[in-house]
Structure formats: C-alpha cells, structure tokens
Design a protein around this motif. Structure first.
Motif, PDB file in Angstrom:
ATOM      1  N   ALA A  73       0.839  -1.198   0.000  1.00 32.51           N
ATOM      2  CA  ALA A  73       0.000   0.000   0.000  1.00 32.51           C
ATOM      3  C   ALA A  73       0.874   1.247   0.000  1.00 32.51           C
ATOM      4  O   ALA A  73       1.915   1.299   0.659  1.00 32.51           O
ATOM      5  CB  ALA A  73      -0.923  -0.016   1.214  1.00 32.51           C
ATOM      6  N   PHE A 100      -4.381   3.304  -4.163  1.00 29.38           N
ATOM      7  CA  PHE A 100      -4.073   2.244  -3.213  1.00 29.38           C
ATOM      8  C   PHE A 100      -2.604   1.830  -3.277  1.00 29.38           C
ATOM      9  O   PHE A 100      -1.958   1.626  -2.256  1.00 29.38           O
ATOM     10  CB  PHE A 100      -4.960   1.019  -3.478  1.00 29.38           C
ATOM     11  CG  PHE A 100      -6.403   1.258  -3.164  1.00 29.38           C
ATOM     12  CD1 PHE A 100      -6.883   1.117  -1.869  1.00 29.38           C
ATOM     13  CD2 PHE A 100      -7.292   1.640  -4.155  1.00 29.38           C
ATOM     14  CE1 PHE A 100      -8.216   1.340  -1.570  1.00 29.38           C
ATOM     15  CE2 PHE A 100      -8.625   1.863  -3.872  1.00 29.38           C
ATOM     16  CZ  PHE A 100      -9.094   1.718  -2.579  1.00 29.38           C
ATOM     17  N   SER A 118      -3.480  -2.503   6.288  1.00 28.70           N
ATOM     18  CA  SER A 118      -4.175  -3.094   5.148  1.00 28.70           C
ATOM     19  C   SER A 118      -4.159  -4.609   5.288  1.00 28.70           C
ATOM     20  O   SER A 118      -3.186  -5.187   5.790  1.00 28.70           O
ATOM     21  CB  SER A 118      -3.519  -2.681   3.831  1.00 28.70           C
ATOM     22  OG  SER A 118      -2.216  -3.229   3.718  1.00 28.70           O
TER      23      SER A 118
END
Length: 363
Positions: A73, A100, A118
């Motif tokens: 990420a 992202f 994440s």
C-alpha cells in the motif's frame, strides 16, 4: 508386440514403486517433495533429477514472487498538506485521498504523519495459466508418438492460501521529504498432491502440507518532491526491502532488494492522475515496473480510485513441457516440465473507494 511389451514394463515399474507417500515441513520442502517424488518411469535418472530441480526452482520462485514482492500500500495515502504563503496557514494540498498502490508526487507536509493497516486474503488457483486444482499442471508424462495424448502422466494439485496484514506509516520531513516503513505479517497454508494417471486410472502418489506464519520482508521508504505546484508535481522515491521473512516458508526472499522510482502527478480539483516507473534489483528477481492511477474525489470525504500495475519480472519464466525420446522404449516420448527462457510480464488492475469516516480516519 513392441507396444504391449513397453506397457508391460511400465506397469511393472509402477507397481514396484510405493503407492503413496506423505510429507510435512517447510513450504519449500513440501513443494520439493511433491515435484521430485516421481513414479512415471522414464529410464533417465539424471534428466529426471535435473528437470525436477529446475521445475522446483521455477514453481517456488513463481510463488515467492507472488507472495513476497507484490506492491505494498502506498505510503502517501490519505491527507496531504502544504503551506499557503498568501495566508500563512497550512491547507489540504489535494481533494483526493490518492490511490491504493500507485505513489503520488506530493508529500504529506512538514511534521504530518500517517499510519495505517491493510489486509488481503489470496487464494492461488493458477500458475502460468495452468490450473492448480484439477491436475492440469503436468510435471512428467510418457506418450506414444502415434497417440494424441499421453498414456502415463503425473501432475501437481496445490491448494495455496495466503493472508497478509500490513502495518505502514509515514511522516513528512520538511515540505518536500517523506520517510516511511511497511511491515507485512503473513500466514500461508499449502496442501498438495502428486497424482499419477495411467490409462485413465488415477492414483494419489504423494501428499504434503505445510503452514507458516510470521514477518515478511520489511520495507523502508523515502520520497523527495522535486517539483510541486497546484497542478501536480514530480518526485523520486526509493525503497529497501530487508530479508526479515522466512525464505524457506516463502514468507521472504532471503535477500535485500532495492527499488528506485520516478513519480509524476497531475491534479486539478477533484481529479488526479498519477504515474510511476521503477527499477528493482536484488531480492528474488530484478523488475521493471510501470503503474498509473486515476483518482476522483466524488465528495470531500469519498475518493474513487482505479489503477493499473505492470511488472516485467526478469527471473519469472513460463513452465513448458519439453519432450525427449524415451531411452529404452521405442516409439515413446517423455515430457518433463521445464522453465522457458523469456521473462514474464504481470499485470494487476485495482479499483476501490476510500472513505473519510471521521476526522482523519480513512477506510
């Protein structure tokens, strides 16, 4: 008569071998066991061993690249700030929360920090276009030259599942520099079988399973903004991945890797366009990567992002069956799995929404 004799020899050799074997251990050990535990008689031990070793390395490398070197990420996801010299105050630099995985050129601003988590869960169904679930990944086979299909094959069935939670953070050092880190935590499970099919009769020849969990490779990041204005910017970034993951369990590469990246961004109101180009050396393979993202601020609290990532991986190769005449059986060819020469290109398309739930929390 010759064919009947050949079939008799092959059946006798197959019956003389163990009907099943099982293994546990590290993920790499289990893959090696399943690839090398061979029952199809080929009459050439040296070629079998060389092919099995090459196939084991190619399969492990492909899985390792998928599991350990995927893009993390982006560090600059969320709020970015800059000083407005006319007002003498700090304001948001862009309406968008960014992409992202694709980096943007702007930095978060002096002293502004962000942290995040994440999570991803992946199930691997194919390897090089061949299904891992139904025995399509044939590793060795015998075939009469006047027949359309092999009469004796061995193939792998692999069920691989990976869950990753990545902790990441970054902080602005001055108005043009950003540093950060990302630490992935991985759990990996593997269940595999080696299946022999002789004239339609199926025998599970070997089984293996392994479970591993722990740290993957730690990433340290830095970014320097070279050009910044209200319409976008240009930056360079670097990333070092340290070999903190267990390579024997495919949690890490076992080698330090280095990435240098060029970043360009165009931002106007709610719409932002970002492009990345990078070179990676070390690690499991060298790479040439390109990525692009389009982010649209649908609302001050909602950003829609679509992005494409393309990776040219120099040490990732396709797997092909290579034929050679059987040394003792007339009219029979033996096929062995082997890596091709040309490097592979991987592509990933990602789309999603970032939502500012409250204050500075973005999901």
């Amino acid at each position: 008569m010759i064919r009947a004799l050949a079939l008799t020899v092959l059946v006798a050799l197959s019956v003389a071998l163990p009907t099943a074997a099982a293994a546990q251990g590290t993920v790499d050990d289990v893959i090696g066991f399943l690839v090398t535990n061979q029952a199809v008689p080929t009459g050439d031990f040296q070629k079998d061993q060389a092919a099995a070793l090459a196939a084991r390395v190619a399969i492990s490398r492909a899985l390792l690249i998928d599991l350990t070197s995927v893009p993390l990420a982006t560090a600059s996801s969320g709020f970015l700030y800059r000083l407005n010299p006319a007002l003498g105050t700090v304001e948001r630099a862009t309406d968008s929360f960014g992409a992202f995985f694709v980096e943007r050129a702007l930095t978060p601003g002096s002293g502004h920090a962000s942290v995040g988590i994440s999570t991803t869960t992946s199930s691997f169904d194919e390897l090089d276009g061949k299904s891992l679930r139904d025995g399509a990944l044939v590793t060795v086979a015998n075939q009469f030259r006047d027949e359309a299909a092999p009469f004796d094959t061995e193939s792998l069935i692999l069920r691989i599942r990976s869950s990753t939670m990545t902790l990441f953070g970054s902080v602005g050092i001055g108005n043009r520099i950003e540093i950060g880190a990302a630490l992935p935590l991985v759990k990996l499970t593997l269940d595999g079988q080696r299946v022999n099919v002789y004239r339609g009769a199926t025998l599970i020849q070997a089984t293996g399973n392994a479970t591993a969990s722990g740290l993957a490779d730690l990433a340290l990041r830095g970014k320097v903004n070279l050009v910044a204005n209200r319409s976008g910017g240009v930056a360079v970034a670097g990333e070092i991945r340290l070999p903190t993951g267990d390579a024997a369990n495919l949690l890490g590469t076992g080698k330090t890797s280095y990435r240098i990246m060029g970043i360009g961004s165009l931002e106007g109101g709610p719409v932002a366009l970002h492009g990345n180009a990078s070179i990676l050396t070390g690690g499991i393979s060298s790479e040439f990567d390109f990525a692009g993202a389009l982010s649209v601020a649908l609302h001050p609290r909602v950003t829609l992002s679509g992005e494409t990532l393309v990776r040219r991986v120099t040490d990732l190769h396709a797997l092909d069956l290579v034929s050679a005449p059987h040394p003792t059986l007339i009219g029979v060819d033996t096929f062995r799995l082997a890596p091709a020469v040309d490097p592979q290109t991987l592509a990933l398309v990602v789309t999603g929404i970032k939502w500012n739930v409250a204050h500075t929390l973005v999901i």
